[in-house]
Every structure is written in C-alpha cells, then in structure tokens.
Scaffold this motif. Structure first.
Motif, short mmCIF file in Angstrom:
data_model
loop_
_atom_site.label_atom_id
_atom_site.label_comp_id
_atom_site.label_asym_id
_atom_site.label_seq_id
_atom_site.Cartn_x
_atom_site.Cartn_y
_atom_site.Cartn_z
N ALA A 141 10.17 60.52 25.97
CA ALA A 141 11.55 60.95 25.77
C ALA A 141 11.85 62.32 26.39
O ALA A 141 12.97 62.58 26.81
N ALA A 142 10.85 63.20 26.48
CA ALA A 142 11.08 64.56 27.00
C ALA A 142 11.04 64.64 28.53
O ALA A 142 11.40 65.67 29.09
N SER A 143 10.60 63.58 29.20
CA SER A 143 10.53 63.61 30.66
C SER A 143 11.90 63.84 31.28
O SER A 143 12.91 63.34 30.78
N TYR A 144 11.93 64.60 32.37
CA TYR A 144 13.15 64.87 33.16
C TYR A 144 14.20 65.64 32.37
O TYR A 144 15.39 65.52 32.63
N GLN A 305 11.23 70.85 29.54
CA GLN A 305 10.63 69.94 28.58
C GLN A 305 9.61 68.99 29.20
O GLN A 305 8.95 68.22 28.50
N THR A 306 9.49 69.01 30.52
CA THR A 306 8.56 68.13 31.22
C THR A 306 7.27 68.87 31.52
O THR A 306 7.30 69.93 32.14
N ASN A 307 6.14 68.32 31.07
CA ASN A 307 4.86 68.99 31.28
C ASN A 307 3.83 68.00 31.83
O ASN A 307 4.11 66.81 32.00
N GLY A 308 2.65 68.50 32.11
CA GLY A 308 1.61 67.68 32.71
C GLY A 308 0.65 67.05 31.73
O GLY A 308 -0.31 66.37 32.14
N PRO A 311 0.60 61.43 28.11
CA PRO A 311 1.39 60.78 27.07
C PRO A 311 0.54 60.25 25.91
O PRO A 311 1.07 60.01 24.82
N GLU A 312 -0.75 60.10 26.14
CA GLU A 312 -1.62 59.65 25.06
C GLU A 312 -1.71 60.68 23.93
O GLU A 312 -2.02 60.34 22.79
N VAL A 313 -1.44 61.93 24.27
CA VAL A 313 -1.46 63.00 23.26
C VAL A 313 -0.25 62.88 22.34
O VAL A 313 -0.36 62.99 21.11
N ASN A 314 0.92 62.67 22.93
CA ASN A 314 2.16 62.53 22.17
C ASN A 314 3.18 61.83 23.07
O ASN A 314 3.60 62.40 24.08
N LYS A 315 3.57 60.63 22.72
CA LYS A 315 4.43 59.82 23.59
C LYS A 315 5.87 60.32 23.67
O LYS A 315 6.64 59.84 24.50
N ASN A 316 6.25 61.26 22.80
CA ASN A 316 7.60 61.82 22.86
C ASN A 316 7.68 63.10 23.69
O ASN A 316 8.71 63.38 24.31
N TRP A 317 6.60 63.89 23.70
CA TRP A 317 6.68 65.24 24.27
C TRP A 317 5.73 65.49 25.45
O TRP A 317 5.88 66.51 26.12
N CYS A 318 4.80 64.61 25.72
CA CYS A 318 3.82 64.84 26.80
C CYS A 318 4.12 63.92 27.97
O CYS A 318 3.93 62.70 27.87
N SER A 319 4.58 64.48 29.09
CA SER A 319 5.20 63.71 30.16
C SER A 319 4.24 63.21 31.23
O SER A 319 4.61 62.32 32.00
N GLY A 320 3.06 63.79 31.36
CA GLY A 320 2.15 63.38 32.42
C GLY A 320 2.71 63.63 33.80
O GLY A 320 2.40 62.92 34.76
N ALA A 321 3.53 64.68 33.96
CA ALA A 321 4.20 64.97 35.23
C ALA A 321 3.29 65.75 36.17
O ALA A 321 2.24 66.27 35.77
N GLU A 322 3.70 65.85 37.42
CA GLU A 322 2.95 66.59 38.44
C GLU A 322 3.09 68.09 38.19
O GLU A 322 4.19 68.60 38.01
#
Length: 364
Positions: A141-144, A305-308, A311-322
């Motif tokens: 949910a926090a991505s982008y 709000q987008t971080n690297g 998502p396995e840590v927290n599917k709402n706040w951990c984005s797995g972004a570059e």
C-alpha cells in the motif's frame, strides 16, 4: 578651401567620437551575466518565511536545525517555474533515515508541541507533487507514495493522528490524495497500532495491485503530478478539521475527534483495517481519550513512503523498491525518489504550546 577641409575633418572626428561613446554605452549596459552573478540567491526562508517555527531534517538523515538562509542541492532548495518561487523538498527511496523510521524524508518538524484538548493551532500549505518512486511492489500500500503533511505525537508511543498522502501508480496520469488516522494504542505495547485511510481525491491507501507489477484502475477524479492543491489543518478544542482544495476538484472537508476514541474495542476496528492490518498482527485498540494527554506537533515536506525493504517484512509498508544501495544520484537519475514543491505555507501556534526539544533529542 582650407576652411571647408577643416570643417569636414571636424565633422568626421565628432562622428567617430559619437560612435565610440554609443558602443561604450551599449557595452556597459549589456553585462547581464555579471548582474546574475551578483544577484542575491532566493532561499526557502524567503518564499515561506516561517522557519523560526521549525527544524529541518534532510534526506540523508541529518538534522539541519533552523533553516533560515539555507539550501542543499540534493534535498532542499528553491526553483522558479516562470510565475512563482517554490520550495523543493526531495527524498530518495534509500539512504540514512531519521530516528526509528524506515523511510527517508526532507521534512520540517515544529519546534513547539501543543495538546489537542486546549489547542488552537493551524497549518496551511499549497503544493504540487513532482515525483514519486518509479519502482515498488504494487501489492504494498505504501509503494509510489509520499506524505506531504503530518500531525505527530511527541510523547508516549509517538504515533501520528494525521498523515496526508499523495500516491500515483506507474503509467497512470493521475494519482490519489488521502489522509490517515493512526490510533494511539492502549497499553505499553505499540506493535498492534494501525492506520485508517480516507480518500480525498482518487482512492484511499487500501487500493493496491493484484500482483507485484499490475496496477488498479486509474482514479478518474485524481490529481496529476505537477497539479496544485492545498490543505488546511485546524486543531481546536480537541477536534481536528481538514480542508482540501484544488481548482479542478471539489473542496473536501473532514473532522476527527482527537480526545475521544471510537476504536476502544476489537469490534470497533473498521473493515478496511481488518483487511490490511489485522492479518499481519496489527489489531490493537485505542486509549479512550485518544491523544488528549500527549503533546502533538506539525510536520511538512517530503516524507518518502517507498523504501527498499522486503514486502515479506510488512506487506503494507515495505515496498521492495530500487535504492541502488543508497546511492542518491543513481536513485535521482532513474526516478526512485519523492519530490514535493511548496508555493505557500503558514503556521499558527497557540499560546499553550511548549518546547518540543525533547523530540529532537530522542530522534537525532
């Protein structure tokens, strides 16, 4: 004949002299590069002259303190769009963060705190979001997304009764503006805290993609990157009142009581929260008096709000972004950052406000 020659020679001399004076005059008045070099720089404190009320945190985790006559080319500076000066707040997806947060920010934090029950405080801003992360997991949910204004608690769990978001999925022309209320969790354990999201224009926080790289339908009444909008936050006698305006959109008004909770039992947890937060163990309840006994303060800027983090840590706040391993310039080069421009902003601080220095000491 001699007189005629003398007169002719005199005319020639006068003509040459006048040409020389004209050329010299033009040369003296055309030194525009020198004039630009000698012109006074425009600082953020010239555009929004309220920096004695805030301390500035940059996207590398550093605390600038009072930001009068200050700029930083990577995070905090001014631009002119041909009509107005704007203050730029810029934060990469990855880098050093401030305090306990997983996310970078270039953000102002109010130096005084106030108590909702006796407050008469206000924050207004006119802004446009220029960029959100180009990567992330669409199911998160926090991505982008970027937070452009907040109310934060300085005491207790240090939770957030207000976060104002902008979010836009890749490939969409328009994004969404929505706001969050985070409960002030009852008891000593804050792990069960959760947010409830309310749409302003477009969707709320809960609208996500079905897979990592698929996106929901674009909001029809959303806000585009570079499109101006304003928010007004008023807290008085325990009630928070929000007003959102934009030229091409309906004005929206909301209110939330900050000193009388509506989430004191498990049965009070909203359906949206049950879908997003309860499955990951965030199923707490709130203190009956909400944030009544806690000092609160405003924040403003670009809180990416987008971080690297996975998502396995927290599917709402951990984005797995570059994040390019924290390399800021590489992130800026391929769009992995949040950038927000503020044209105007103002703050009203009540007489009951007190020093918030303890927050900065704990979070430096």
């Amino acid at each position: 004949m001699l007189k005629i020659k003398k007169k002719s020679r005199l005319k020639t001399i006068l003509f040459i002299t006048s040409i020389f004076i004209l050329v010299s005059s033009c040369t003296k008045t055309s030194k525009k590069p020198d004039e630009k070099q000698n012109s006074k720089p425009v600082y953020a404190s010239d555009v929004t002259p309220f920096f004695n009320d805030w301390k500035l945190i940059l996207g590398d985790g550093s605390n600038v303190g009072f930001a009068n006559n200050f700029e930083h080319k990577d995070f905090f500076y001014t631009v002119n769009d041909g009509e107005n000066n704007w203050v730029v707040y810029k934060a990469p997806n990855g880098g050093n963060t401030h305090g306990t947060s997983n996310n970078t920010r270039t953000e102002l934090a109010q130096v005084k705190k106030w108590y909702p029950a006796t407050a008469d405080d206000q924050l207004t801003a006119t802004l446009k979001v220029m960029n959100v992360s180009s990567t992330g997991d669409a199911r998160v949910a926090a991505s982008y997304a970027v937070v452009v204004g907040q109310i934060h608690s300085a005491d207790g769990h240090e939770n957030e009764p207000l976060k104002i978001f902008y979010k836009k999925f890749p490939g969409h022309k328009k994004g969404s503006v929505f706001w969050h209320y985070e409960i002030n969790t009852a008891g000593d354990d804050n792990s069960g805290r959760w947010d409830f999201s309310t749409a302003v224009w477009g969707n709320d926080f809960s609208v996500v993609g079905e897979t990592e790289n698929t996106y929901p339908e674009e909001p029809k009444n959303g806000i585009a990157l570079g499109e101006e909008f304003s928010y007004e936050i008023v807290v008085k006698n325990g009630v928070m009142i929000l007003k959102f305006t934009s030229k091409k959109h309906e004005t929206k008004l909301f209110s939330k009581n900050l000193i009388e909770s509506e989430y004191t039992t498990k049965a009070d947890i909203p359906l949206q929260t049950q879908a997003l937060f309860v499955p990951i163990g965030q199923d707490g309840v709130e203190k009956e008096n909400g944030y009544a006994n806690e000092g609160c303060f405003f924040k403003l800027g670009s809180y990416n709000q987008t971080n690297g983090k996975s998502p396995e840590v927290n599917k709402n706040w951990c984005s797995g972004a570059e994040t390019h391993n924290g390399d800021i310039q590489k992130q800026y080069a391929d769009g992995n950052y949040a950038e927000v421009w503020f044209k105007t902003a103002s703050i009203v601080v009540s007489k009951n406000a007190v020093s918030n220095e303890g927050y900065f000491t704990k979070n430096d």
